[in-house]
Design a protein around this motif. Sequence first.
Motif, short mmCIF file in Angstrom:
data_model
loop_
_atom_site.label_atom_id
_atom_site.label_comp_id
_atom_site.label_asym_id
_atom_site.label_seq_id
_atom_site.Cartn_x
_atom_site.Cartn_y
_atom_site.Cartn_z
N SER A 104 44.12 144.27 58.56
CA SER A 104 43.35 143.31 57.77
C SER A 104 42.90 143.94 56.45
O SER A 104 42.89 145.17 56.30
CB SER A 104 42.13 142.83 58.56
OG SER A 104 41.26 143.92 58.83
N LYS A 105 42.53 143.11 55.50
CA LYS A 105 42.14 143.60 54.18
C LYS A 105 40.94 144.54 54.24
O LYS A 105 40.84 145.50 53.46
CB LYS A 105 41.84 142.42 53.26
CG LYS A 105 43.07 141.61 52.89
CD LYS A 105 42.72 140.47 51.94
CE LYS A 105 43.96 139.67 51.57
NZ LYS A 105 43.65 138.56 50.64
N ASP A 106 40.01 144.26 55.15
CA ASP A 106 38.83 145.13 55.24
C ASP A 106 39.08 146.34 56.14
O ASP A 106 38.19 147.19 56.30
CB ASP A 106 37.62 144.35 55.74
CG ASP A 106 37.78 143.80 57.15
OD1 ASP A 106 38.83 144.07 57.79
OD2 ASP A 106 36.88 143.08 57.62
N GLY A 107 40.27 146.42 56.76
CA GLY A 107 40.64 147.59 57.56
C GLY A 107 39.97 147.66 58.93
O GLY A 107 40.07 148.68 59.61
N SER A 108 39.31 146.57 59.36
CA SER A 108 38.57 146.61 60.62
C SER A 108 39.41 146.24 61.83
O SER A 108 39.07 146.58 62.97
CB SER A 108 37.36 145.66 60.55
OG SER A 108 37.80 144.31 60.40
N HIS A 109 40.52 145.52 61.59
CA HIS A 109 41.34 145.08 62.72
C HIS A 109 42.78 144.83 62.28
O HIS A 109 43.09 144.80 61.08
CB HIS A 109 40.75 143.79 63.33
CG HIS A 109 40.69 142.64 62.38
ND1 HIS A 109 39.62 142.42 61.54
CD2 HIS A 109 41.58 141.64 62.11
CE1 HIS A 109 39.82 141.33 60.82
NE2 HIS A 109 41.02 140.85 61.14
N TYR A 110 43.63 144.67 63.30
CA TYR A 110 45.04 144.32 63.05
C TYR A 110 45.25 142.85 63.40
O TYR A 110 44.53 142.28 64.23
CB TYR A 110 45.98 145.16 63.93
CG TYR A 110 45.97 146.64 63.64
CD1 TYR A 110 46.82 147.18 62.69
CD2 TYR A 110 45.12 147.50 64.35
CE1 TYR A 110 46.83 148.55 62.42
CE2 TYR A 110 45.12 148.85 64.10
CZ TYR A 110 45.97 149.38 63.13
OH TYR A 110 45.97 150.73 62.89
N ILE A 111 46.25 142.24 62.77
CA ILE A 111 46.68 140.90 63.12
C ILE A 111 48.07 141.03 63.76
O ILE A 111 49.01 141.50 63.11
CB ILE A 111 46.75 139.96 61.90
CG1 ILE A 111 45.41 139.91 61.17
CG2 ILE A 111 47.20 138.57 62.32
CD1 ILE A 111 44.30 139.31 62.00
N LYS B 292 43.70 138.90 66.76
CA LYS B 292 42.90 139.94 66.12
C LYS B 292 42.65 141.08 67.11
O LYS B 292 42.13 140.86 68.20
CB LYS B 292 41.56 139.37 65.64
CG LYS B 292 41.68 138.40 64.48
CD LYS B 292 40.30 137.98 63.99
CE LYS B 292 40.40 137.05 62.80
NZ LYS B 292 39.06 136.64 62.30
N VAL B 293 43.02 142.29 66.69
CA VAL B 293 42.87 143.47 67.55
C VAL B 293 42.03 144.52 66.80
O VAL B 293 42.43 144.96 65.71
CB VAL B 293 44.24 144.08 67.91
CG1 VAL B 293 44.07 145.28 68.83
CG2 VAL B 293 45.13 143.03 68.56
N PRO B 294 40.88 144.90 67.34
CA PRO B 294 40.02 145.89 66.65
C PRO B 294 40.77 147.19 66.36
O PRO B 294 41.62 147.62 67.13
CB PRO B 294 38.89 146.12 67.67
CG PRO B 294 38.87 144.87 68.49
CD PRO B 294 40.29 144.44 68.60
N LYS B 295 40.47 147.81 65.26
CA LYS B 295 41.10 149.07 64.86
C LYS B 295 40.92 150.14 65.93
O LYS B 295 41.79 151.00 66.13
CB LYS B 295 40.48 149.55 63.54
CG LYS B 295 41.15 150.78 62.94
CD LYS B 295 42.46 150.45 62.28
CE LYS B 295 43.10 151.70 61.64
NZ LYS B 295 42.36 152.16 60.44
N ALA B 296 39.80 150.04 66.64
CA ALA B 296 39.52 151.04 67.69
C ALA B 296 40.50 150.95 68.85
O ALA B 296 40.57 151.87 69.68
CB ALA B 296 38.09 150.85 68.21
N HIS B 297 41.25 149.86 68.94
CA HIS B 297 42.21 149.67 70.03
C HIS B 297 43.56 150.30 69.75
O HIS B 297 44.53 150.06 70.47
CB HIS B 297 42.38 148.17 70.32
CG HIS B 297 41.22 147.56 71.03
ND1 HIS B 297 41.36 146.65 72.05
CD2 HIS B 297 39.88 147.73 70.89
CE1 HIS B 297 40.18 146.29 72.50
NE2 HIS B 297 39.26 146.92 71.79
N LEU B 298 43.63 151.12 68.73
CA LEU B 298 44.86 151.84 68.39
C LEU B 298 45.13 152.91 69.45
O LEU B 298 44.24 153.66 69.84
CB LEU B 298 44.70 152.49 67.02
CG LEU B 298 45.84 153.39 66.53
CD1 LEU B 298 47.08 152.56 66.26
CD2 LEU B 298 45.40 154.13 65.26
N LEU B 299 46.38 152.96 69.92
CA LEU B 299 46.79 153.98 70.89
C LEU B 299 47.75 154.95 70.21
O LEU B 299 48.87 154.57 69.85
CB LEU B 299 47.48 153.33 72.11
CG LEU B 299 46.65 152.31 72.89
CD1 LEU B 299 47.45 151.78 74.09
CD2 LEU B 299 45.32 152.90 73.35
N GLY B 300 47.31 156.18 70.03
CA GLY B 300 48.12 157.16 69.33
C GLY B 300 48.01 157.01 67.83
O GLY B 300 47.30 156.12 67.33
#
Length: 510
Positions: free
Chosen positions: A264-271, A333-341
């Motif tokens: 996302s533009k604000d860098g908080s989550h992925y689409i 919408k997936v929070p940035k914190a949900h990144l794996l690796g």
Amino acid sequence: MSASITRAEVAKHNTEEDLWIIVDHKVYDLSEFVDAHPGGSVVLTQVAGQDATEAFYNLHRNEVLTNYKSLHIGTIEGEKPEVIEHKAGDLSTVPYGEPLWLTKQYYSPYFTDSHRTYQRAVREFVETHILPEARAAERDGTHISQELIDKMAANNFLACRLGPGKHMAGRTLLGGIKGEDFDYFHDMITSQEIARCNSRGFQDGNLAGMAIGLTAVHAWCENTELRERISKEVLSGKKKICLAVTEAFAGSDVAGLRTTAELSKDGSHYIVNGTKKWITNGVFCDYFVVACKSEKGYTVLLVERDENVDTKPIKTSYSPAAGTTYIEFNNVKVPKAHLLGPEHKGFQVVMSNFNHERWMMAGMVARWSRTALEECLKWAHQRIVFSKPLINQPVIRAKIARMITLVEANQAWLESVTYQMTKMSYAEQSKHLGGTIALLKNYSTRCAYEVADDATNIFGGRGITQTGMGWVVENFNRTNKFDAILGGTEEILADLGVRQAMRSMPNAKL
């Protein structure tokens, strides 16, 4: 009832309305069962008042008598039953029915008393609690019950499905084994004992998605709070998770993924947008470990189900109990914190996560192959053909000999690779064993194909019938190709194994 009855008394009950028979020195009153007999009444009236032991075992396995034990009214006077009664947890008495390490006259450098204690406890639990539901669900396609999930969570069996790791600390396992002592041989036992349910669809439906999905969360989620929460929810049985990599355009070719993850533009989550196909357990899961194409590579995310995640069941050649799924992600919408690796380096996450999945599948299909062999040995000894047991035919013995060599070679290589896993870290396994495990799975599934083919021919018509004596072989023959495709096809894995070996070839001419 344990009444003592003479053979002369049995002989008096020889009509369709009053019908007794003898099987293995036991007397059964079938008078009220005649009309309900799946094979019709004629077969029973032909043996009314007689000893039907040979006729029965020429068509049935002893478990049929167990299912109809209410019809047992007594035992022949002065005689004792000869058939071996199986109790939950018992080892097979059939030659090669168990791997050599479980056969009393053989030895192994790998297995300890801890492994033997654990194996006994797991088999008893599986046969008592999992097997009955597996058989029923395989037939009617229902998904695993919450009751069974709760039982596996309560004794930490769910945690065992993931293999050794920090998640095992402080847990007490079946047989009283400490979680800290749980190694890859215990892990192998877990997989192989589950496979003995002989219900391929339910085998995957029994939270196989968790076994290959939660491992990625444990290994690659850097957000400690999120990792611990997801692990606790799933291992307690309250939530369910699966791995979502395969797509219609990308099967073994993981690099062909089209599902996208845009920051996302604000860098908080992925689409996340895209589809996944043939996802095991996806129909009933709450979390999805999703491989996506991102701006500079591939990214793996933990996606939580919401109204923008749509799942539909896919009908395959095994039971709907597996929960095989088509998934559509629509602007999720997936929070940035949900990144794996690492971001954009998800290919490494996916590939390293495959090792345990492929090794686990190799162990399961090796057990399936052994079960098919065991079924053939039982059948060949009790099936009478041309007035002699089938095993008297040299061509049958030749087929069984071939099956034994494949099954034993398979298990031996599996145990050798497992030993290497006990000595290597996760990173070392990813570096050194990827190709070896790929070749092991390839070999296991090729062996399964040959075993299934010979077993089906040995059983004849029963080998293509979903009920009766040949149902185990029929199920194995119909579904063994799942193992040849899921987790990477045979062709892809064979090539991977050789390519990894090529990296270690010396540059000098030899």
